[in-house]
Design an enzyme around this catalytic site. Structure first.
Site, short mmCIF file in Angstrom:
data_model
loop_
_atom_site.label_atom_id
_atom_site.label_comp_id
_atom_site.label_asym_id
_atom_site.label_seq_id
_atom_site.Cartn_x
_atom_site.Cartn_y
_atom_site.Cartn_z
N HIS A 490 -36.53 40.23 31.97
CA HIS A 490 -37.91 40.43 31.51
C HIS A 490 -38.11 41.87 31.02
O HIS A 490 -38.57 42.09 29.89
CB HIS A 490 -38.87 40.12 32.67
CG HIS A 490 -40.32 40.34 32.35
ND1 HIS A 490 -41.19 39.31 32.08
CD2 HIS A 490 -41.06 41.49 32.25
CE1 HIS A 490 -42.39 39.81 31.83
NE2 HIS A 490 -42.34 41.13 31.93
N GLU A 491 -37.76 42.83 31.86
CA GLU A 491 -37.97 44.23 31.49
C GLU A 491 -37.09 44.63 30.31
O GLU A 491 -37.48 45.46 29.48
CB GLU A 491 -37.74 45.16 32.69
CG GLU A 491 -38.68 44.92 33.87
CD GLU A 491 -40.15 44.93 33.49
OE1 GLU A 491 -40.53 45.59 32.49
OE2 GLU A 491 -40.95 44.26 34.18
N HIS A 494 -38.91 43.86 27.08
CA HIS A 494 -39.80 44.95 26.68
C HIS A 494 -38.98 46.08 26.05
O HIS A 494 -39.36 46.66 25.03
CB HIS A 494 -40.54 45.52 27.90
CG HIS A 494 -41.67 44.69 28.38
ND1 HIS A 494 -42.68 44.24 27.55
CD2 HIS A 494 -41.99 44.25 29.63
CE1 HIS A 494 -43.56 43.55 28.27
NE2 HIS A 494 -43.16 43.55 29.53
N HIS A 497 -37.88 45.45 22.50
CA HIS A 497 -39.01 45.57 21.58
C HIS A 497 -39.18 47.03 21.17
O HIS A 497 -39.49 47.35 20.01
CB HIS A 497 -40.27 45.06 22.28
CG HIS A 497 -41.33 44.58 21.35
ND1 HIS A 497 -42.56 44.16 21.79
CD2 HIS A 497 -41.38 44.46 20.00
CE1 HIS A 497 -43.30 43.78 20.75
NE2 HIS A 497 -42.60 43.96 19.65
#
Length: 707
Positions: A490-491, A494, A497
């Site tokens: 998940h991290e 980020h 991105h």
């Protein structure tokens, strides 16, 4: 490169917050006494840039207005970012005091920037000039966002109202920091010592070893448990000692409340009850000053969602759809606990994780602890990097950047020619003085510098996994749970991105300028790969035997993927609705005492299946909305999940043709249309460019077993 950006006075020439220039900060050299002198210098430098920008003689052009202003505010933002980061990962009383002392000045500067009418006029002149048409898409978006942010920052307020608006920003910053400090202090302040080994029955070996380590570090004899999640949750899941589970649960859910001294060895100074009311009042006042009916309406101005009612309807419909599945989950859990575990009088809140773990083992014949042995962190990292390298055509290599703790690792992201595109840090383990949870943050953004060079991005990836422990004198490599694997992916989403952006205007490169309710798309998207056999078989190796995860065990975890997901989904929606109603229909001005808690209870009573226990004060440590930027935005996790599940379904469709979800062609489109464009265009446009249509909720319901 560690050359200062400015000519420094003699007293500041060795200040590590000023000498790193556009390079990487020397984190370990930063001392509390460096903070005020460095930030005050940078504040003055930034103010000088504002004064030049607003001078009538300064042309309203990108190179004369936007670029110099960006230079000065970025220098301030990056040094302040280093301090904020250290405050989160290496908190000390001295650092906290120095940070808190200068925080009002930083807040006041950015507040004054947002209210600067002369600067607002300059940006309006640029927007209306012939030069605007010559700017690229990203630069135009920066100007348009800036004009919106000036309006939201109070630039159009009267001179009589501006001081009050500034005071509101200052007070909110101080209250948010205090809220976070109270939660950290309450978490760090609790230690429960077990001295009789029989009280540890049911706990996994590594949890017992970690507790022995904690006791040793605190000069205690026995096994010490804390409220840091890697210590707390195994007790809730595995401990056969019901009294130990009750004690830990009550300490955890009363953190930063008036009950903390009674249950959690806390102090009344750490009670966040009034803090929450104060923050909600200030937010409501801010919204009304800007002409919005409430703070929720204000929060939507830079988001994908359009109206307060649209979000409320989205959440209530989601609650209605998931409630029957949650009821079924709860009924199964209660029946199992009564028949198999002897809970004749029903489940108490501290029994739920324990009963759920036993039901999962009974139904799927595996335990979380058994599964955990297949996920040594180094092997998981290799697997994660392999997914990223395959899909996005980059290489990830270990590097040696300055760090703030011995456990921190650093990496370079390179293109296929070996050119460095980005750097990132990984800070994996829980420790005292480090804020709980997991997050990604921006250490440096991508931008084109005035000399034409490209400044490459740098990101922090921070987790709170259980650290390696010694067993019989031997240091074991750390293993993490499958949930931890999902958190790491998940991290990293980020991070990607931020790191893979190809936008050169800082205000919209990477995660900058992305709508808050779309920013979770890339992170939640990456979670999906944690459920794919072709990914997991390559990123697992048993901690003792080295053997990969057996297919049979994978099939069990896949079958268990949506285990109790109705309850989990409903819990997220209750938290989202609590946040939304507090910021849309709650009368903060008239509220007193436990009014915030009462709102959370009324929503839980209406939508949740599991009754909220009388002792619970979970809202008092809800840092996401009172200290983490998610105020009137917690719904964005579910909102973005619709987008991310639908985006991932493109890879599922591709796998039917290619035999692999790691489809390079689809990965390239995703990188180009979602990751690389950052915030340079609306998220809805980026999604449509990738998917070829509007988003649909179908994939999310299917993935979650709620269809």
């Amino acid at each position: 490169m560690t050359t200062a950006l400015f000519t420094l006075p003699a007293a500041l020439q060795n200040n590590p917050l000023l000498t790193f220039g556009r390079g990487i900060a020397a984190y370990s050299e930063v001392k509390p006494e460096h903070i005020a002198p460095a930030i005050q210098f940078l504040l003055q430098h930034a103010q000088n840039a504002v004064n030049t920008a607003t001078d009538p003689k300064t042309p309203s052009s990108w190179s004369n207005l936007a670029e110099p202003l960006e230079d000065a505010t970025e220098a301030l933002g990056r040094s302040w970012g280093v301090i904020s980061h250290l405050n989160s990962v290496a908190d000390t009383a001295e650092l906290r005091a120095a940070y808190g002392e200068i925080l009002p000045e930083v807040t006041a500067f950015f507040s004054s920037l947002g209210q600067n009418l002369a600067l607002y006029q300059k940006f309006k002149e640029l927007k209306n000039s012939p030069d605007f048409a010559k700017l690229n898409r990203a630069q135009k978006k920066v100007i348009e966002n800036s004009l919106r942010d000036f309006r939201l920052g109070g630039a159009e307020l009267s001179d009589a109202d501006k001081p009050r608006f500034s005071a509101i920003q200052d007070e909110q910053a101080v209250l948010g920091k205090a809220f976070s400090d109270h939660v950290l202090d309450a978490t760090d302040g609790f230690v429960h010592l077990v001295t009789d080994k029989s009280d540890l029955a049911g706990l996994p070996e590594d949890a017992i070893a970690a507790a022995a380590d904690t006791a040793q570090q605190k000069d205690l004899q026995g096994w010490a448990f804390t409220l840091h999640f890697p210590s707390y949750y195994p007790v809730m899941q595995y401990s056969e000692n019901r009294e130990l589970r009750r004690l830990m649960y009550q300490a955890y859910v009363t953190r930063s409340s008036e009950l903390a001294p009674q249950y959690g060895k806390g102090k009344l100074d750490w009670d966040n009850t009034q803090n929450m009311l104060d923050q909600l009042r200030l937010r409501d006042e801010e919204a009304r000053m800007l002409g919005f009916a409430n703070y929720a309406a204000l929060s939507l101005a830079p988001k994908m969602a359009n109206t307060v009612d649209e979000v409320d309807l989205f959440l209530t419909n989601f609650a209605i759809k998931s409630k029957p599945f949650a009821q079924k989950d709860w009924q199964e859990l209660c029946e199992f606990a009564k028949a198999e575990l002897g809970f004749a009088d029903g489940l108490e809140p501290w029994d739920i994780p324990f009963a759920a773990e036993h039901l999962k083992q009974a139904r799927y014949s595996f335990s979380e602890n058994e599964l955990k042995q297949y996920f040594p962190l180094p092997k998981v990292l290799d697997g994660l990097f392999q997914v990223i390298q395959t899909l996005f055509n980059v290489k990830i290599e270990a590097t040696d950047l300055p760090t703030w703790h011995a456990d921190v690792q650093s990496f370079a992201v390179k293109d296929q020619t070996g050119k460095i595109r980005a750097y990132f840090y990984l800070d994996p383990y829980a420790r005292p003085g480090k804020r709980g949870g997991a997050w990604m943050d921006d250490a440096r953004g991508r931008r084109e510098l005035p000399n034409g060079e490209i400044q490459i991005p740098v990101a922090y990836l921070v987790c709170n996994f259980a650290p390696p422990v010694k067993v019989d004198g031997v240091l074991r490599q750390p293993t993490i749970t499958h949930d931890d694997v999902i958190t790491l992916f998940h991290e990293s989403g980020h991070g990607l991105h931020h790191l893979l952006t190809q936008v050169s205007a800082l205000g919209v490169s990477g995660i900058n300028g992305v709508e808050w309710d779309a920013v979770e798309l890339p992170s939640q998207f990456m979670e999906n790969f944690c459920w794919e056999w072709e990914v997991l078989e390559k990123m697992t190796a048993h901690a003792q035997t080295g053997k990969p995860l057996p297919r049979e065990l994978f099939d069990k975890i896949l079958a268990a993927k949506n285990f109790q997901n109705g309850l989990a989904t409903l819990r997220q929606i209750v938290m989202s609705l609590t946040d939304w109603r507090l910021h849309s229909s709650f009368d903060a001005k008239a509220a007193k005492g436990h009014a915030v808690l009462d709102v959370s209870r009324s929503i839980a009573d209406e939508y949740n299946i599991i009754p909220q226990p009388e002792v619970s004060r979970w809202i008092n440590s809800f840092s996401h909305i009172f200290a983490g930027g998610y105020a009137a935005g917690y719904y964005s996790y579910k909102w973005a999940e619709v987008l991310s599940a639908d985006a991932y379904s493109a890879f599922e469709e591709a796998s039917k043709l290619t035999g692999s979800v790691l489809d390079v062609k689809t990965g390239t489109r995703y990188r180009e249309e979602i990751l690389e464009v950052g915030g340079s265009r609306p998220a809805a446009e980026s999604f449509k460019a990738f998917r070829g249509r509007e988003p649909s909720i179908d994939a999310l319901l299917r993935h979650g077993g709620l269809a």
